[in-house]
Design a protein around this motif. Structure first.
Motif, PDB file in Angstrom:
ATOM      1  N   GLY A 111      -5.303   8.437   8.581  1.00 38.50           N
ATOM      2  CA  GLY A 111      -5.627   8.421   9.997  1.00 38.50           C
ATOM      3  C   GLY A 111      -4.421   8.448  10.903  1.00 38.50           C
ATOM      4  O   GLY A 111      -4.575   8.586  12.123  1.00 38.50           O
ATOM      5  N   ALA A 112      -3.218   8.341  10.338  1.00 35.94           N
ATOM      6  CA  ALA A 112      -1.991   8.353  11.142  1.00 35.94           C
ATOM      7  C   ALA A 112      -1.570   9.795  11.379  1.00 35.94           C
ATOM      8  O   ALA A 112      -1.194  10.512  10.440  1.00 35.94           O
ATOM      9  CB  ALA A 112      -0.882   7.573  10.443  1.00 35.94           C
ATOM     10  N   SER A 113      -1.613  10.216  12.626  1.00 35.03           N
ATOM     11  CA  SER A 113      -1.307  11.616  12.936  1.00 35.03           C
ATOM     12  C   SER A 113       0.139  11.973  12.619  1.00 35.03           C
ATOM     13  O   SER A 113       0.436  13.113  12.260  1.00 35.03           O
ATOM     14  CB  SER A 113      -1.605  11.901  14.414  1.00 35.03           C
ATOM     15  OG  SER A 113      -0.832  11.050  15.255  1.00 35.03           O
ATOM     16  N   LEU A 114       1.054  11.006  12.738  1.00 36.29           N
ATOM     17  CA  LEU A 114       2.453  11.290  12.447  1.00 36.29           C
ATOM     18  C   LEU A 114       2.634  11.668  10.987  1.00 36.29           C
ATOM     19  O   LEU A 114       3.307  12.655  10.663  1.00 36.29           O
ATOM     20  CB  LEU A 114       3.323  10.089  12.794  1.00 36.29           C
ATOM     21  CG  LEU A 114       4.802  10.208  12.397  1.00 36.29           C
ATOM     22  CD1 LEU A 114       5.468  11.363  13.123  1.00 36.29           C
ATOM     23  CD2 LEU A 114       5.542   8.913  12.672  1.00 36.29           C
ATOM     24  N   PHE A 115       2.040  10.907  10.082  1.00 39.66           N
ATOM     25  CA  PHE A 115       2.238  11.160   8.657  1.00 39.66           C
ATOM     26  C   PHE A 115       1.551  12.444   8.213  1.00 39.66           C
ATOM     27  O   PHE A 115       2.105  13.195   7.393  1.00 39.66           O
ATOM     28  CB  PHE A 115       1.735   9.971   7.847  1.00 39.66           C
ATOM     29  CG  PHE A 115       2.494   8.696   8.106  1.00 39.66           C
ATOM     30  CD1 PHE A 115       3.840   8.720   8.445  1.00 39.66           C
ATOM     31  CD2 PHE A 115       1.864   7.461   8.026  1.00 39.66           C
ATOM     32  CE1 PHE A 115       4.542   7.557   8.696  1.00 39.66           C
ATOM     33  CE2 PHE A 115       2.562   6.289   8.269  1.00 39.66           C
ATOM     34  CZ  PHE A 115       3.898   6.340   8.600  1.00 39.66           C
ATOM     35  N   THR A 116       0.354  12.709   8.701  1.00 41.12           N
ATOM     36  CA  THR A 116      -0.323  13.958   8.331  1.00 41.12           C
ATOM     37  C   THR A 116       0.413  15.171   8.900  1.00 41.12           C
ATOM     38  O   THR A 116       0.567  16.195   8.217  1.00 41.12           O
ATOM     39  CB  THR A 116      -1.769  13.938   8.820  1.00 41.12           C
ATOM     40  OG1 THR A 116      -1.799  13.657  10.236  1.00 41.12           O
ATOM     41  CG2 THR A 116      -2.569  12.858   8.102  1.00 41.12           C
ATOM     42  N   ALA A 117       0.872  15.065  10.151  1.00 42.89           N
ATOM     43  CA  ALA A 117       1.634  16.174  10.732  1.00 42.89           C
ATOM     44  C   ALA A 117       2.969  16.351  10.011  1.00 42.89           C
ATOM     45  O   ALA A 117       3.432  17.489   9.816  1.00 42.89           O
ATOM     46  CB  ALA A 117       1.864  15.919  12.221  1.00 42.89           C
ATOM     47  N   ALA A 141      -1.609   7.660   2.006  1.00 42.52           N
ATOM     48  CA  ALA A 141      -1.736   6.223   2.235  1.00 42.52           C
ATOM     49  C   ALA A 141      -2.379   5.925   3.586  1.00 42.52           C
ATOM     50  O   ALA A 141      -3.184   4.999   3.712  1.00 42.52           O
ATOM     51  CB  ALA A 141      -0.374   5.552   2.130  1.00 42.52           C
ATOM     52  N   PHE A 142      -2.013   6.714   4.600  1.00 42.80           N
ATOM     53  CA  PHE A 142      -2.551   6.490   5.950  1.00 42.80           C
ATOM     54  C   PHE A 142      -3.076   7.815   6.504  1.00 42.80           C
ATOM     55  O   PHE A 142      -2.423   8.462   7.334  1.00 42.80           O
ATOM     56  CB  PHE A 142      -1.468   5.921   6.872  1.00 42.80           C
ATOM     57  CG  PHE A 142      -0.889   4.617   6.407  1.00 42.80           C
ATOM     58  CD1 PHE A 142      -1.581   3.434   6.590  1.00 42.80           C
ATOM     59  CD2 PHE A 142       0.336   4.579   5.763  1.00 42.80           C
ATOM     60  CE1 PHE A 142      -1.050   2.221   6.154  1.00 42.80           C
ATOM     61  CE2 PHE A 142       0.870   3.385   5.322  1.00 42.80           C
ATOM     62  CZ  PHE A 142       0.171   2.202   5.514  1.00 42.80           C
ATOM     63  N   HIS A 185       0.827  -1.201   0.000  1.00 43.12           N
ATOM     64  CA  HIS A 185       0.000   0.000   0.000  1.00 43.12           C
ATOM     65  C   HIS A 185       0.870   1.262   0.000  1.00 43.12           C
ATOM     66  O   HIS A 185       0.618   2.208  -0.761  1.00 43.12           O
ATOM     67  CB  HIS A 185      -0.906  -0.025   1.236  1.00 43.12           C
ATOM     68  CG  HIS A 185      -1.894   1.082   1.300  1.00 43.12           C
ATOM     69  ND1 HIS A 185      -2.893   1.256   0.356  1.00 43.12           N
ATOM     70  CD2 HIS A 185      -2.039   2.104   2.195  1.00 43.12           C
ATOM     71  CE1 HIS A 185      -3.620   2.315   0.673  1.00 43.12           C
ATOM     72  NE2 HIS A 185      -3.121   2.851   1.780  1.00 43.12           N
ATOM     73  N   VAL A 186       1.913   1.274   0.814  1.00 40.28           N
ATOM     74  CA  VAL A 186       2.809   2.429   0.867  1.00 40.28           C
ATOM     75  C   VAL A 186       3.570   2.592  -0.446  1.00 40.28           C
ATOM     76  O   VAL A 186       3.681   3.702  -0.989  1.00 40.28           O
ATOM     77  CB  VAL A 186       3.793   2.288   2.046  1.00 40.28           C
ATOM     78  CG1 VAL A 186       4.865   3.357   1.986  1.00 40.28           C
ATOM     79  CG2 VAL A 186       3.047   2.380   3.367  1.00 40.28           C
ATOM     80  N   VAL A 187       4.089   1.474  -0.964  1.00 40.66           N
ATOM     81  CA  VAL A 187       4.871   1.547  -2.202  1.00 40.66           C
ATOM     82  C   VAL A 187       4.006   2.045  -3.358  1.00 40.66           C
ATOM     83  O   VAL A 187       4.442   2.881  -4.169  1.00 40.66           O
ATOM     84  CB  VAL A 187       5.480   0.175  -2.522  1.00 40.66           C
ATOM     85  CG1 VAL A 187       6.102   0.176  -3.919  1.00 40.66           C
ATOM     86  CG2 VAL A 187       6.528  -0.196  -1.486  1.00 40.66           C
TER      87      VAL A 187
END
Length: 336
Positions: free
Chosen positions: A217-223, A214-215, A103-105
C-alpha cells in the motif's frame, strides 16, 4: 519523546511527496543513473526516519542504551530529548516499530533466498549444458576470470547475464543471437549485461521488490520497484551505447526482439524454460526510440544538483534527530 514521534511523520511526508514529485520528473530518462540514486535516497530517507525513531524509542525504554548513546554528551543534551515522557505509549510505539522492522527484514531475506535458489538452479543448468573442460577442472585455483561466456543452442535470439557470488559472471548468448547480430551489436549486448552485473542491478531490484511486497500500500515502494526495473535497463543501454555507439545498441535491441515486435501484442510472449522473461514490447520500442532520438544528457551542474538533492533527503532525518541536542549545545555555548 517528541523526536521519536516526529521522525515517522517526516518519513510519511517523504513517502507521499517523493513518488508524486519524481513521477513528474521528465529528466529521469535522460539521466537514469542519477534517477536511480534519487529514488534510492528517497527510500533510504523513509527507512532512516523509522530506524532512528526506533533507536530513540529504545533509548527511552533501555537505560543502558541511553547511557551509551549520551555518554560523551553533557547532561542537558539527554534531558532535551524528554526520554522519560510518554509512559505506556513508548512500549506500544516501540512494538509497532519493531514489528515493521522485522516485517521488512523477513521480506528482504525471503527475496534474497528465492533469488539465490533461482540463480543457483539456472547456474547448474548452464553447467550441465556446458560442462567445464578437463584443464579447467584441474586448474580451478586459476579460474579467477571476471566472466565466462556460454553459447546456448537455441534458434531464439537471447542474451542475459547470471551474476553469482564467488564465481565468474556467466554471460549467456544463444546461437540464434550470434547468427542474427553483427560483431559490433553482439559487443553492445555483452556490454549491456556487464553493466548490469557491475552496478549490482539484481540486488537493487531484489530489495525494491521486497519493499514493495512488504508494504504493497506504500506508493513510494511500489513506484520505486516499477521505476527501478525500467531505469536499470536504460542505465545499461547508456553504458553499452557509450562503448559501442547508440546505433549498434539500438539495432541489437531490435534484432533481439524482432519477432516479438512484429507479432501481435495480443499474443503472450513465450520463452525457453530456465531463461529470464523478455521485456515488454512497449518498453523495447521506447528504449530504441530513446537511443536513436532521445534528448541529450543533463549538464554536469544539473547532475550535481540532483545528486545533492538526494544527499539532502538522507540528511533530513539525521538533522531532525540531532536537532534537540544541537539546540541545547548552542544554548549552552551562548550562556558560557
Amino acid at each position: 519523546m517528541g523526536t521519536a514521534f516526529a521522525l515517522p511523520l517526516v518519513g510519511v511526508a517523504f513517502a507521499i511527496a517523493a513518488p508524486r514529485i519524481l513521477a513528474r520528473a521528465d529528466w529521469q530518462e535522460r539521466e537514469p543513473v542519477v534517477a536511480l540514486w534519487v529514488w534510492q535516497c528517497a527510500v533510504a530517507a523513509v527507512l532512516l526516519c523509522f530506524g532512528l525513531s526506533l533507536l530513540v524509542t529504545a533509548a527511552a525504554l533501555c537505560a543502558p542504551l541511553r547511557d551509551r548513546l549520551f555518554w560523551i554528551a553533557p547532561r542537558g543534551v539527554q534531558d532535551s530529548y524528554d526520554l522519560t515522557v510518554g509512559g505506556a505509549w513508548r512500549g506500544v510505539f516501540a512494538a509497532v516499530l519493531v514489528t515493521a522492522a522485522v516485517h521488512v527484514v523477513l521480506h528482504l531475506v525471503r527475496e534474497a533466498h528465492i533469488a539465490r535458489i533461482s540463480r543457483r538452479r539456472r547456474y547448474h543448468e548452464l553447467r550441465r549444458a556446458a560442462p567445464p573442460l578437463p584443464y579447467e577442472s584441474r586448474q580451478r585455483w586459476r579460474a579467477r576470470r571476471a566472466e565466462r561466456l556460454l553459447v546456448m543452442e537455441s534458434p531464439r535470439p537471447q542474451a542475459w547475464s547470471l551474476p553469482l557470488p564467488r564465481r565468474p559472471l556467466q554471460l549467456v548468448v544463444s546461437t540464434g543471437a550470434m547468427r542474427r547480430l553483427s560483431q559490433e551489436q553482439l559487443d553492445a549486448v555483452l556490454a549491456h549485461e556487464r553493466a548490469h552485473a557491475r552496478a549490482r542491478h539484481h540486488l537493487l531490484l531484489q530489495s525494491a521488490g521486497a519493499l514493495a511486497t512488504a508494504f504493497p500500500g506504500a506508493s513510494l515502494f511500489t513506484a520505486y520497484a516499477d521505476h527501478s526495473a525500467r531505469l536499470v535497463e536504460l542505465a545499461a543501454d547508456d553504458a553499452a551505447a557509450y562503448r559501442h555507439g547508440h546505433l549498434a545498441t539500438a539495432l541489437a535491441l531490435l534484432d533481439l526482439n524482432e519477432t516479438r515486435l512484429g507479432a501481435s501484442r495480443s499474443v503472450p510472449a513465450a520463452w525457453a524454460p530456465g531463461t529470464p522473461p523478455p521485456p515488454p514490447v512497449e518498453e523495447v520500442a521506447a528504449r530504441v526510440d530513446r537511443l536513436l532520438t532521445g534528448a541529450p544528457r543533463l549538464r554536469p551542474l544539473q547532475r550535481l544538483n540532483l545528486t545533492a538533492v538526494g544527499l539532502l533527503m538522507i540528511l533530513v532525518p539525521v538533522l531532525v534527530t540531532l536537532a534537540p541536542g544541537l539546540g541545547t549545545l548552542l544554548t549552552m555555548g551562548w550562556r558560557s
